[in-house]
Design a protein around this motif. Structure first.
Motif, PDB file in Angstrom:
ATOM      1  N   LEU A  67       9.344  14.360  -5.857  1.00  0.00           N
ATOM      2  CA  LEU A  67      10.057  13.251  -5.293  1.00  0.00           C
ATOM      3  C   LEU A  67      11.827  13.423  -5.005  1.00  0.00           C
ATOM      4  O   LEU A  67      12.305  14.190  -5.767  1.00  0.00           O
ATOM      5  N   THR A  68      12.132  12.794  -4.080  1.00  0.00           N
ATOM      6  CA  THR A  68      13.613  12.907  -3.837  1.00  0.00           C
ATOM      7  C   THR A  68      14.259  11.791  -4.513  1.00  0.00           C
ATOM      8  O   THR A  68      13.675  10.997  -5.143  1.00  0.00           O
ATOM      9  N   ASP A  69      15.518  11.573  -4.565  1.00  0.00           N
ATOM     10  CA  ASP A  69      16.208  10.365  -5.196  1.00  0.00           C
ATOM     11  C   ASP A  69      15.699   9.044  -4.827  1.00  0.00           C
ATOM     12  O   ASP A  69      15.482   8.291  -5.475  1.00  0.00           O
ATOM     13  N   ILE A 105      11.869   4.368  -5.452  1.00  0.00           N
ATOM     14  CA  ILE A 105      10.732   3.683  -5.295  1.00  0.00           C
ATOM     15  C   ILE A 105       9.821   3.911  -6.257  1.00  0.00           C
ATOM     16  O   ILE A 105       9.111   2.450  -6.622  1.00  0.00           O
ATOM     17  N   LEU A 106       9.522   4.788  -6.718  1.00  0.00           N
ATOM     18  CA  LEU A 106       8.510   4.939  -7.983  1.00  0.00           C
ATOM     19  C   LEU A 106       8.772   4.074  -9.237  1.00  0.00           C
ATOM     20  O   LEU A 106       8.105   3.359  -9.828  1.00  0.00           O
ATOM     21  N   LYS A 107      10.085   4.078  -9.475  1.00  0.00           N
ATOM     22  CA  LYS A 107      10.766   3.311 -10.563  1.00  0.00           C
ATOM     23  C   LYS A 107      10.362   1.831 -10.452  1.00  0.00           C
ATOM     24  O   LYS A 107       9.811   1.023 -11.443  1.00  0.00           O
ATOM     25  N   ARG A 160       0.952  -1.190  -0.004  1.00  0.00           N
ATOM     26  CA  ARG A 160      -0.031  -0.079  -0.157  1.00  0.00           C
ATOM     27  C   ARG A 160       0.786   1.192  -0.198  1.00  0.00           C
ATOM     28  O   ARG A 160       0.478   2.144  -0.299  1.00  0.00           O
ATOM     29  N   HIS A 161       2.262   0.973   0.585  1.00  0.00           N
ATOM     30  CA  HIS A 161       3.054   2.306   0.577  1.00  0.00           C
ATOM     31  C   HIS A 161       3.265   2.818  -0.875  1.00  0.00           C
ATOM     32  O   HIS A 161       3.478   3.837  -1.361  1.00  0.00           O
ATOM     33  N   LEU A 162       3.482   1.541  -1.888  1.00  0.00           N
ATOM     34  CA  LEU A 162       3.627   1.919  -3.406  1.00  0.00           C
ATOM     35  C   LEU A 162       2.707   2.471  -3.941  1.00  0.00           C
ATOM     36  O   LEU A 162       2.520   3.158  -4.826  1.00  0.00           O
ATOM     37  N   GLN A 163       1.505   1.867  -3.672  1.00  0.00           N
ATOM     38  CA  GLN A 163      -0.071   2.469  -4.277  1.00  0.00           C
ATOM     39  C   GLN A 163       0.052   3.755  -3.915  1.00  0.00           C
ATOM     40  O   GLN A 163      -0.506   4.682  -4.636  1.00  0.00           O
ATOM     41  N   TYR A 164       0.226   4.110  -2.467  1.00  0.00           N
ATOM     42  CA  TYR A 164      -0.084   5.905  -2.167  1.00  0.00           C
ATOM     43  C   TYR A 164       0.984   6.449  -2.742  1.00  0.00           C
ATOM     44  O   TYR A 164       0.740   7.564  -3.549  1.00  0.00           O
TER      45      TYR A 164
END
Length: 295
Positions: A57-59, A64-66, A4-8
């Motif tokens: 977004l930070t680095d 994480i997004l990638k 859910r962290h990734l989803q958020y």
């Protein structure tokens, strides 16, 4: 880190807003902010940089997004596949069918099942009942046709048909005009049997021993139509179920009842213990209904 962290994070980036992301995810804005803060504390790194109403977004956030995209897509694919399996839109079944049972009873049944569940793949393994029994017990097959009696401690089953064997011989054989034949009268004959993968192989041999003789086996095969042709060529006698004998040309081979009878009682069987897929359970229920309606 949780899914859910990734989803958020993915939704915040897509919306460029914590508030809009929270609305789309059906959570409150404080909830989503708290979740991101907890993750930042866990990672000991910032994920977003907040400049007034702007978020970036930070680095760490970019990393994480990638990875979140492929992970979330795989998760969606998993949910879709589970849904398909649950509603039997896909799946696979491994069924063991002896040649005689397969050709006699199952083409129409398989067609009806595939018409109802076109997404289910069916793998048919043609072999003798003895080999099928071993494969079911080892988990290599989901279900298959065995002959009674079966080991009820290992298998569950339901009946397909009740039948008996007849002796099949060349029309010119001296016994070909008899209404029935005593098994003991065949002591001097040449026997053409199914091979040792078939339950009937030992069943016929044991019946002969009970009648007082050991059969002289001159040939073995896994195909009943080849056995029929060998009888037609007057290479020996054979034993086939009455159901199969009804398909034979009486001008080319003769099928005569045996005394005492040798039963042929095929059943659909599967392991009592162990996992059964939804598709396999539906096949069992479907075929059980078909054959109970036909009796």
């Amino acid at each position: 880190m949780e899914l859910r962290h990734l989803q958020y994070i993915a939704e915040i980036v897509r919306c460029s807003s914590f508030t809009k992301a929270a609305e789309n995810l059906n959570v409150t804005q404080p909830t989503i902010s708290k979740m991101i803060q907890n993750l930042e504390n866990e990672l000991n790194a910032d994920i977003f940089v907040r400049n007034g109403r702007q978020i970036q977004l930070t680095d760490v956030g970019e990393a994480i997004l990638k990875y979140s995209g492929p992970i979330l897509q795989m998760f969606e694919n998993l949910k879709t596949e589970i849904n398909d399996l649950t509603f039997l839109n896909k799946g696979s079944i491994r069924i063991g069918l002896p040649p005689m049972a397969g050709s006699s009873f199952f083409p129409d049944v398989i067609k009806k099942f595939q018409d109802r569940y076109p997404g289910i793949t069916m793998k048919m393994v043609e072999d003798g009942a003895r080999k099928i029994e071993e494969s079911i017990e080892e988990g290599l097959l989901d279900a298959g046709i065995l002959l009674l009696p079966v080991n009820q401690a290992v298998f569950d089953w339901f009946p397909i048909f009740n039948d008996r064997l007849k002796v099949v011989m060349h029309p010119a054989h001296p016994l070909a005009d008899r209404e029935q034949i005593e098994l003991a009268e065949l002591e001097q004959e040449r026997f053409i049997l199914f091979n040792s993968n078939f339950t009937l192989h030992d069943r016929i041999k044991n019946a002969c021993r009970s009648a007082g003789f050991v059969p002289r086996i001159v040939s073995e095969s896994s195909q009943w139509d080849l056995i029929r042709e060998m009888v037609r060529a007057d290479l020996g006698i054979a034993f086939l179920p009455d159901t199969i004998c009804s398909l034979l040309d009486p001008d080319k081979v003769k099928a005569i009842p045996l005394v005492p009878e040798i039963p042929w009682q095929p059943v659909m069987a599967w392991r009592r213990k162990g996992y059964q897929s939804l598709a396999a359970r539906e096949w069992i229920a479907f075929t059980k209904q078909i054959f109970s309606d036909s009796t």
